[in-house]
Write a protein that holds these residues in place. Sequence first.
Motif, short mmCIF file in Angstrom:
data_model
loop_
_atom_site.label_atom_id
_atom_site.label_comp_id
_atom_site.label_asym_id
_atom_site.label_seq_id
_atom_site.Cartn_x
_atom_site.Cartn_y
_atom_site.Cartn_z
N LYS A 25 74.39 67.25 -38.86
CA LYS A 25 74.18 65.80 -38.70
C LYS A 25 74.81 64.98 -39.82
CE LYS A 25 69.93 66.49 -36.14
NZ LYS A 25 68.48 66.38 -36.14
N HIS A 26 75.47 65.64 -40.77
CA HIS A 26 76.09 64.92 -41.89
C HIS A 26 77.19 63.99 -41.37
CE1 HIS A 26 78.48 64.35 -45.55
NE2 HIS A 26 77.35 64.57 -46.18
N PRO A 27 77.37 62.82 -42.03
CA PRO A 27 78.42 61.88 -41.59
C PRO A 27 79.83 62.46 -41.63
CG PRO A 27 76.94 60.80 -43.16
CD PRO A 27 76.55 62.25 -43.10
N ALA A 28 80.04 63.54 -42.40
CA ALA A 28 81.34 64.21 -42.42
C ALA A 28 81.19 65.64 -41.90
CB ALA A 28 81.91 64.21 -43.83
N GLY A 29 80.23 65.84 -41.01
CA GLY A 29 79.96 67.17 -40.49
C GLY A 29 80.82 67.54 -39.29
N PRO A 30 80.51 68.67 -38.67
CA PRO A 30 81.35 69.22 -37.59
C PRO A 30 81.45 68.35 -36.34
CG PRO A 30 79.79 70.86 -38.37
CD PRO A 30 79.45 69.58 -39.05
N THR A 75 93.39 63.96 -52.61
CA THR A 75 92.27 64.46 -53.41
C THR A 75 91.52 63.27 -54.00
OG1 THR A 75 93.39 66.53 -53.92
CG2 THR A 75 91.64 65.87 -55.41
N ARG A 76 92.26 62.33 -54.55
CA ARG A 76 91.64 61.12 -55.11
C ARG A 76 90.94 60.30 -54.02
NH1 ARG A 76 88.65 57.84 -56.60
NH2 ARG A 76 89.18 55.90 -57.61
N TYR A 77 91.61 60.13 -52.89
CA TYR A 77 91.05 59.34 -51.79
C TYR A 77 89.73 59.93 -51.29
CZ TYR A 77 90.45 57.33 -47.16
OH TYR A 77 89.93 56.72 -46.05
N SER A 78 89.65 61.25 -51.21
CA SER A 78 88.45 61.89 -50.68
C SER A 78 87.22 61.62 -51.53
CB SER A 78 88.66 63.39 -50.54
OG SER A 78 88.81 63.99 -51.81
N LEU A 79 87.43 61.25 -52.80
CA LEU A 79 86.30 60.91 -53.67
C LEU A 79 86.02 59.41 -53.68
CD1 LEU A 79 87.02 63.28 -56.67
CD2 LEU A 79 85.47 63.62 -54.74
N ALA A 80 86.96 58.61 -53.16
CA ALA A 80 86.79 57.15 -53.15
C ALA A 80 86.09 56.66 -51.89
CB ALA A 80 88.15 56.47 -53.29
N ILE A 81 86.14 57.45 -50.82
CA ILE A 81 85.55 57.01 -49.57
C ILE A 81 84.05 57.30 -49.55
CG2 ILE A 81 87.67 57.24 -48.24
CD1 ILE A 81 86.66 59.96 -47.25
N VAL A 82 83.35 56.64 -48.64
CA VAL A 82 81.92 56.88 -48.45
C VAL A 82 81.73 57.33 -47.01
CG1 VAL A 82 79.63 55.82 -48.44
CG2 VAL A 82 81.33 55.15 -50.17
N PRO A 83 81.12 58.48 -46.78
CA PRO A 83 80.60 59.42 -47.76
C PRO A 83 81.75 60.24 -48.37
CG PRO A 83 80.30 60.33 -45.57
CD PRO A 83 80.90 58.95 -45.40
N LYS A 84 81.50 60.73 -49.58
CA LYS A 84 82.49 61.59 -50.22
C LYS A 84 82.72 62.80 -49.31
CE LYS A 84 81.56 60.49 -55.07
NZ LYS A 84 81.80 59.12 -54.85
N LEU A 88 87.58 67.65 -47.60
CA LEU A 88 88.90 67.03 -47.76
C LEU A 88 89.37 67.15 -49.20
CD1 LEU A 88 91.09 65.37 -46.28
CD2 LEU A 88 89.88 63.32 -47.03
N PHE A 89 88.45 66.97 -50.15
CA PHE A 89 88.77 67.10 -51.56
C PHE A 89 89.29 68.50 -51.87
CE2 PHE A 89 87.38 68.60 -55.75
CZ PHE A 89 88.01 67.69 -56.57
N SER A 90 88.55 69.52 -51.44
CA SER A 90 88.92 70.89 -51.80
C SER A 90 90.24 71.32 -51.17
CB SER A 90 87.80 71.87 -51.43
OG SER A 90 87.57 71.88 -50.04
N VAL A 91 90.46 70.99 -49.90
CA VAL A 91 91.71 71.41 -49.26
C VAL A 91 92.90 70.72 -49.91
CG1 VAL A 91 91.77 69.75 -47.35
CG2 VAL A 91 92.82 71.97 -47.08
N ASN A 92 92.78 69.45 -50.25
CA ASN A 92 93.90 68.75 -50.86
C ASN A 92 94.13 69.19 -52.30
OD1 ASN A 92 95.16 66.86 -48.94
ND2 ASN A 92 93.04 66.24 -48.69
N LEU A 93 93.08 69.56 -53.00
CA LEU A 93 93.24 70.11 -54.34
C LEU A 93 94.05 71.40 -54.28
CD1 LEU A 93 92.53 69.82 -57.34
CD2 LEU A 93 90.48 71.19 -56.86
N PHE A 94 93.73 72.26 -53.30
CA PHE A 94 94.47 73.50 -53.15
C PHE A 94 95.91 73.26 -52.70
CE2 PHE A 94 90.41 75.55 -53.55
CZ PHE A 94 90.71 76.78 -54.08
#
Length: 124
Positions: A25-30, A75-84, A88-94
């Motif tokens: 049920k998370h806003p960035a969930g499946p 990577t930066r964008y994924s931390l600026a949006i709501v919800p974090k 997206l952060f981890s895949v772009n960091l890699f």
Amino acid sequence: MSVIYRNSMKTIGQFVPEKLQPLWKHPAGPQTIFFWAPAFKWGLVLAGLGDLQRPPSQISISQSTALGLTGIIWTRYSLAIVPKNWSLFSVNLFVACTALYQISRAIRYQREQAAKELEAAPAQ
């Protein structure tokens, strides 16, 4: 189409175990694109890891730079949006890390080749 999708997700959600319901049920969930886009983007990471076996002479610095910059920006964008969006952060960091490593391999190779050419050049 969205009615079909919503009804499908509601039906599938009934079979999701109680422990996984917060993720479901998370806003960035499946149930959202915010989950699936990063999930499929891991293919870029796998391709980058596969390219680690590629000879440095065949690495495209411009392509790796584009991938690295894209990874850093997102990577930066994924931390600026709501919800974090940590997925997206981890895949772009890699993506950024594999691309930056490839750039370093290519530059190191080019420098070694330049040094060899200097040594092989006749002294005048």
